[in-house]
Design an enzyme around this catalytic site. Sequence first.
Site, PDB file in Angstrom:
ATOM      1  N   TYR A  56       0.837  -1.199   0.000  1.00 52.92           N
ATOM      2  CA  TYR A  56       0.000   0.000   0.000  1.00 52.92           C
ATOM      3  C   TYR A  56       0.874   1.252   0.000  1.00 52.92           C
ATOM      4  O   TYR A  56       0.572   2.239  -0.680  1.00 52.92           O
ATOM      5  CB  TYR A  56      -0.916   0.026   1.218  1.00 52.92           C
ATOM      6  CG  TYR A  56      -1.765  -1.214   1.415  1.00 52.92           C
ATOM      7  CD1 TYR A  56      -2.170  -1.998   0.337  1.00 52.92           C
ATOM      8  CD2 TYR A  56      -2.168  -1.601   2.693  1.00 52.92           C
ATOM      9  CE1 TYR A  56      -2.942  -3.122   0.514  1.00 52.92           C
ATOM     10  CE2 TYR A  56      -2.943  -2.737   2.886  1.00 52.92           C
ATOM     11  CZ  TYR A  56      -3.326  -3.497   1.801  1.00 52.92           C
ATOM     12  OH  TYR A  56      -4.093  -4.614   1.990  1.00 52.92           O
ATOM     13  N   HIS A  77      -9.325   1.082   8.794  1.00 55.50           N
ATOM     14  CA  HIS A  77      -9.781   2.237   8.031  1.00 55.50           C
ATOM     15  C   HIS A  77      -9.109   3.541   8.453  1.00 55.50           C
ATOM     16  O   HIS A  77      -8.657   4.326   7.610  1.00 55.50           O
ATOM     17  CB  HIS A  77     -11.305   2.380   8.146  1.00 55.50           C
ATOM     18  CG  HIS A  77     -12.051   1.378   7.341  1.00 55.50           C
ATOM     19  ND1 HIS A  77     -13.422   1.283   7.324  1.00 55.50           N
ATOM     20  CD2 HIS A  77     -11.616   0.394   6.506  1.00 55.50           C
ATOM     21  CE1 HIS A  77     -13.806   0.321   6.528  1.00 55.50           C
ATOM     22  NE2 HIS A  77     -12.728  -0.252   6.021  1.00 55.50           N
ATOM     23  N   LYS A  95     -17.584   2.105   4.606  1.00 56.13           N
ATOM     24  CA  LYS A  95     -18.173   2.275   5.926  1.00 56.13           C
ATOM     25  C   LYS A  95     -17.975   0.998   6.740  1.00 56.13           C
ATOM     26  O   LYS A  95     -17.798  -0.083   6.163  1.00 56.13           O
ATOM     27  CB  LYS A  95     -19.651   2.652   5.806  1.00 56.13           C
ATOM     28  CG  LYS A  95     -20.514   1.670   4.994  1.00 56.13           C
ATOM     29  CD  LYS A  95     -20.903   0.468   5.798  1.00 56.13           C
ATOM     30  CE  LYS A  95     -21.101  -0.746   4.950  1.00 56.13           C
ATOM     31  NZ  LYS A  95     -21.018  -2.002   5.727  1.00 56.13           N
TER      32      LYS A  95
END
Length: 328
Positions: A56, A77, A95
Amino acid sequence: MLRFGIISTAKIGRELVVPAIQDAENCVVTAIASRDLKKAREMADRFSVPHAFGSYEEMLASDVIDAVYIPLPTSQHVEWTIKAADAGKHVLCEKPIALNAGEIDSLIAARDRSKVLITEAYMVTYAPVWRKVRSLIADGAIGKLRHVQGAFTYFNRDPGNMRNIPALGGGGLPDIGVYPTISTRFSTGKEPLRIQAVTERDPEFGTDIYSSVKADFGDFELSFYISTQMANRQVMVFHGTEGYIEVKSPFNADRWGPEELELANRNHNESTIFRFQDSRQYKCEAEAFARAAKGEKEEVVTLESSKLNQKVIDAIYRASEKDAWEPV
């Protein structure tokens, strides 16, 4: 074209969001990142994406993307949203964007110092059917709103699924309890004042698997139940003095059934059906995000709204521990 990088090869990205971005008019996926470079390349090849990264961090440091979409487990998150923002990338995060309302303050700080867009991926707020619900209520089509009723359930006892793993942010309320809440807040422009709730947990997983909730909005009530271990169902009804609105496939319209709503009058002898053919709520979400990221005037879910929604979920957990109203 806003250039997206996708952090992870998660199922929701593969099956729903990446195809929607690729089909959008103003954005495109230019990179896939995974901790397994082979998986990243396989997904990149599947969608004709030019770049694949084996970490990432490597993708965030590159200049081939302007924004990221994050479908990681909930527990990751906040960490990766902040890292992406600090790398100067706009962020569309699945979400719930955080595990509790207090965590969202760090995201607001990251957004403000990096001057990027960070928004939680509530696709329902971009769907034409929900914008119609909001306009009908505002126009007085059902008179004075008195009660909202909702349900969202599915059955999943897979021990390897992140929804059943507390350490990854699993549980019914984080996964689907957020939807009756966000859709009611979005449609009415109102915030709940206090909560009553009952919640059950799986004895093996430890995750919440059922909640029955009553939320007092002052002028009206919202009552809903959610479950991760019941037969599939989803519905939302807005009931007023002059009629009601029933949203037939409120949350997964592209997979659950037709995207439509029924507006019925007080005597239930006249109704109007509003249909929204192939409105593609994930495509609408991607296009709205891209416009907002480029500085165009566009309504998106702000982090401030996300914090208010998460405060409701936090209050449901607290209310479930006592037989009394709990302030939001």
